[in-house]
Structures are given as structure tokens and as C-alpha cells.
Design an enzyme around this catalytic site. Structure first.
Site, mmCIF file in Angstrom:
data_model
loop_
_atom_site.group_PDB
_atom_site.id
_atom_site.type_symbol
_atom_site.label_atom_id
_atom_site.label_comp_id
_atom_site.label_asym_id
_atom_site.label_seq_id
_atom_site.Cartn_x
_atom_site.Cartn_y
_atom_site.Cartn_z
ATOM 1 C CD GLU A 28 86.112 34.609 44.906
ATOM 2 O OE1 GLU A 28 85.650 33.484 45.204
ATOM 3 O OE2 GLU A 28 87.041 34.769 44.094
ATOM 4 C CG ASP B 253 90.780 35.879 37.373
ATOM 5 O OD1 ASP B 253 91.272 37.002 37.628
ATOM 6 O OD2 ASP B 253 90.953 34.892 38.110
HETATM 7 C C1 DGY Z 1 92.426 32.275 40.432
HETATM 8 O O1 DGY Z 1 93.146 31.291 40.600
HETATM 9 O O2 DGY Z 1 91.227 32.217 40.177
HETATM 10 C C2 DGY Z 1 93.021 33.600 40.597
HETATM 11 O O3 DGY Z 1 92.118 34.617 40.378
HETATM 12 C C3 DGY Z 1 94.242 33.774 39.741
HETATM 13 O O4 DGY Z 1 94.896 34.908 40.189
#
Ligand code: DGY
Length: 424
Positions: A394, A164
Site C-alpha cells: 500500500e 486520511d
Molecule cells: C479507510 O478506510 O482507511 C479509507 O481510506 C477510507 O476511505
């Protein structure tokens, strides 16, 4: 502590009945590439459930082959942006962007494991059914994400890449107009330390892109032609090339020569075109903005996926391996999501430093297949050691191993199970 049992418990606890949430608090829905990795974890102890994970995901496939990045099977106020923001008008309710196409590679693995256990005949019809859906999704990629026939994947949203807030998206994100985004309340930063998450500017851009897609009625042809963000992502490009090789092998297995030939054309195209993502000055594979032609200029963990994609070239492999060794001596745990020598490196901020088990799994798999046993072992050992020391986070700091983001994380637990299987 029995880490195998702990990993299985996480998958069972995050199982919402046919699909697994990445983490119940932070990500309470089904995510596309998460499920593809989660299936590998389930396969270590519950084969039927492993297949079901991906079958459930494909129940949300659109008629044109598109497979969304989130399926909102049940609403949950703990996540933003939820279904009403995406407003795709589909049943089940989904997002309007996709995610790295790992599923074909996972299905091939599940199939090989079923056959090895003497259960090939039982799973053959399930493979047949999934094959057609995977093929439709990969066709969708060829049509809407590789519209210039370069053999690459052009991402329309940073969330589509799965990485992201990688700095690869900073410069291409600058032209995105955020003036009409309006007020909104993030949920991620009420669940997690904001130092581990994207910034407000990044979220504004994420939302502006969602609003753009929504304004087109999620018309993927228009998005491909007009989206303000169109970046050739090295990660997705390598992952799709690998996935097409696996899908072609499945086509052979199912005796579908016409499909196999179609898939092999995509592979040939990628083998010819993916060099567009080789940044000679950096000596590394990297993402590239299709609107400006500019390279991102960053070495990220995705730069190491060429082996996984089945590419081999003496000069490029040597250059990438020397980045591996340089980074490997700078951090305790490989592979940081951003080069630790980059001034923007942040050891706990999401995709600007932390180590992600799923990316390591792909890097390690590729290195092992390419015959680089020493580097493959380094990646695998570091990944498993992070989990032994700190549990199933994570992501992790490559500097000191501290967990980052959500805990009891499904895909991390799944990678523990998948990577330890051969040892049992
Ligand atoms: C988040 O909401 O951080 C996710 O990675 C989007 O897919």
C-alpha cells in the site's frame, strides 16, 4: 521474478468482476481514485477491462453528478464503516463523500492509448458516454466544493482528500464534536498493525463527520454551508485543475465547444485563485482551513503537485524544488507523505511519512512535463525500486523501504505497469 506478471496477477486477483478492490482484506469494495489508477494498470494489458473499471465506478454516480468515494457493490463484514453507517439510501449503496478527481486524467490517457493502437473508432462512443458523466462530476465540484468560487477544492472529510490522517487535518479537526460518536469497532486495526493506521481520536472525528453528513440526509448544499470541517485541500485542488485541463482536451476532441468553454472557465478561475494555497512563509503549496484562514504549515507530498496541475512560476517552482532536494537528501526514497524534518514524521504511519506510489506517479508525471527530467527520474526510479525490493505494498517507509499497510495492493501494481509501459 517477473514483476510485470506479478502486477498483472494482483489486478486479476483483486478483480471482482468489473471493479477492482484495493486489497481484498483491508478494503473489500470499489474506491473512487483507486479505480482511476487501476485503470491505467489494466490498460497495459487489457484495454477493454481498463475502460470498464471506470465505467463501473460511474454506474454509482448520483443524479446531481456526485461520484462517491466508496461503492459497496457487495456487503463485507471485514470493513468499517460499512453501508449501514453511511446510510445514503442509494442504489448501489455508496458512501456520501467523494475523492480526488483523477478519473478524467486517466480517461484521457486511456483514450490516447486507444488511438495510438488504432482503436480510436472502437472506443469513441465509450468516451462520449464517460465524458458527460465526468463533466457532471466536475460541475458538482464547482458547485459544492468550490462554493466561494476560489478555484480550489474544499474537502468536507479527511477521507475525501485520500490522505486520511495527514497532519494537515489535525488543527481543522479540533472543533469537531466527538462527544456523541458512541461505541464502534474498527476493522482496519484487526487486519493491520495499529502503528500503520490513524489513531482513535482521528477515527472519532471521521465518524463524527459521517454522522453529520448522514444527519443532513447527505444534502451537499447543507454540508457545504454547515460542515464542521471545511479545508481547502492542496492535493484535490491541484488534481482537479489537472483533470479539468484533460477534460477540456477531451471536449475539443469530441467537438463540444460549449462544454470546453465551461471547463476553461473553471481552469481560469483556478489559475487566478489557487495562489490562496501558496504559503509564502513555508515556501510551499499547502492546504488551508477555510473556516479560520490558517495554513496547515506542512510540506507534504501534495505540495509537489503544482507541476502536475500545469502551474508554473519561477519563484514558487524554485522554492518547491529546494524542498524537494532537501527532502531527497534526507530520505532514501522520495516522496515522503510528510516532510521528514517535521517532528510529527512517522515512517510507517499511513499519510504521516510513508511514500505512496500513486502520488509519486502524479509528481513524477508533472515534473517530467515541466522539463525537470532529473527530479522526475528520481521519483520514478525510487518508486520502482521500492516495488522491486519489497513487492506491491500500500505504501513504503521512505527511510528504509519497508512495506506499510496492505500487501498485493492494486493501485501500486497498476503504477508499476503504467510506469513501465514506455520501456516495453
Ligand atoms: C479507510 O478506510 O482507511 C479509507 O481510506 C477510507 O476511505
Amino acid at each position: 521474478m517477473d514483476l510485470d506478471a506479478a502486477a498483472r496477477d494482483i489486478l486479476r486477483a483483486n478483480d471482482h468482476g468489473g471493479y477492482t478492490v484495493p486489497n481484498g482484506r483491508v478494503y473489500p469494495f470499489q474506491w473512487n481514485w483507486d479505480s482511476a489508477f487501476v485503470a491505467l494498470g489494466f490498460d497495459a494489458f487489457d484495454r477493454d477491462r481498463a475502460w470498464r473499471e471506470i465505467e463501473t465506478l460511474f454506474r454509482a454516480q448520483w443524479d446531481d453528478g456526485f461520484l462517491p468515494h466508496i461503492v459497496f457493490w457487495k456487503d463485507d463484514p471485514g470493513y468499517f464503516p460499512g453501508p449501514s453507517v453511511w446510510d445514503t439510501g442509494k442504489q448501489p449503496v455508496t458512501s456520501g463523500i467523494t475523492q480526488p478527481p483523477v478519473a478524467a486524467t486517466s480517461i484521457r490517457k486511456l483514450w490516447e492509448s486507444a488511438k495510438a493502437a488504432g482503436e480510436g473508432e472502437r472506443y469513441r462512443s465509450r468516451l462520449e458516454a464517460l465524458f458527460g458523466k465526468l463533466l457532471a462530476w466536475h460541475r458538482w465540484f464547482a458547485t459544492y466544493r468550490d462554493f466561494e468560487d476560489r478555484g480550489i477544492v474544499v474537502a468536507m472529510h479527511p477521507w475525501e482528500t485520500g490522505r486520511d490522517n495527514s497532519p494537515e487535518w489535525d488543527a481543522p479537526g479540533e472543533p469537531i464534536d466527538i462527544s456523541n460518536v458512541g461505541e464502534y469497532v474498527r476493522r482496519d486495526t484487526s487486519n493491520l498493525d495499529s502503528k500503520m493506521r490513524p489513531t482513535k481520536l482521528e477515527y472519532d472525528r471521521y465518524l463524527a463527520l459521517v454522522q453529520f453528513g448522514r444527519a443532513t440526509g447527505w444534502d451537499h448544499a447543507r454540508i457545504a454551508a454547515e460542515n464542521p470541517f471545511r479545508v481547502a485541500d492542496v492535493g484535490m485542488s491541484m488534481i482537479l485543475l489537472r483533470a479539468n485541463r484533460d477534460l477540456a482536451a477531451l471536449a475539443d476532441e469530441l467537438e463540444k465547444p460549449a462544454d470546453a468553454a465551461e471547463i476553461r472557465q473553471w481552469i481560469d478561475r483556478a489559475e487566478r485563485g489557487i495562489g490562496w494555497l501558496w504559503d509564502e512563509e513555508l515556501g510551499a503549496w499547502g492546504s488551508r482551513d477555510t473556516l479560520t484562514g490558517r495554513y496547515s504549515g506542512f510540506v507534504t507530498s501534495a505540495s509537489f503537485l503544482s507541476f502536475y496541475a500545469g502551474l508554473s512560476d519561477e519563484h514558487r517552482d524554485a522554492a518547491i524544488s529546494s524542498h524537494f532536494d532537501r527532502i531527497g537528501s534526507a530520505v532514501e526514497f522520495v516522496m515522503p507523505s510528510l516532510d521528514p524534518d517535521d517532528p510529527g514524521f512517522q515512517m510507517i504511519r499511513y499519510w504521516r511519512g510513508p511514500v505512496w506510489a500513486v502520488v509519486n506517479y502524479m509528481i513524477g508525471t508533472g515534473l517530467a512535463e515541466a522539463g525537470d527530467g532529473a527530479r522526475a527520474e528520481r521519483v520514478r526510479n525510487d518508486t520502482l525500486e521500492l516495488m522491486r525490493r519489497n513487492g506491491f505494498y500500500e505504501a513504503y517507509s521512505p527511510v528504509d523501504g519497508t512495506g506499510s499497510g496492505g500487501d498485493d495492493f492494486s493501485w501500486t501494481a497498476a503504477i508499476w505497469l503504467a510506469w513501465n509501459r514506455s520501456a516495453h
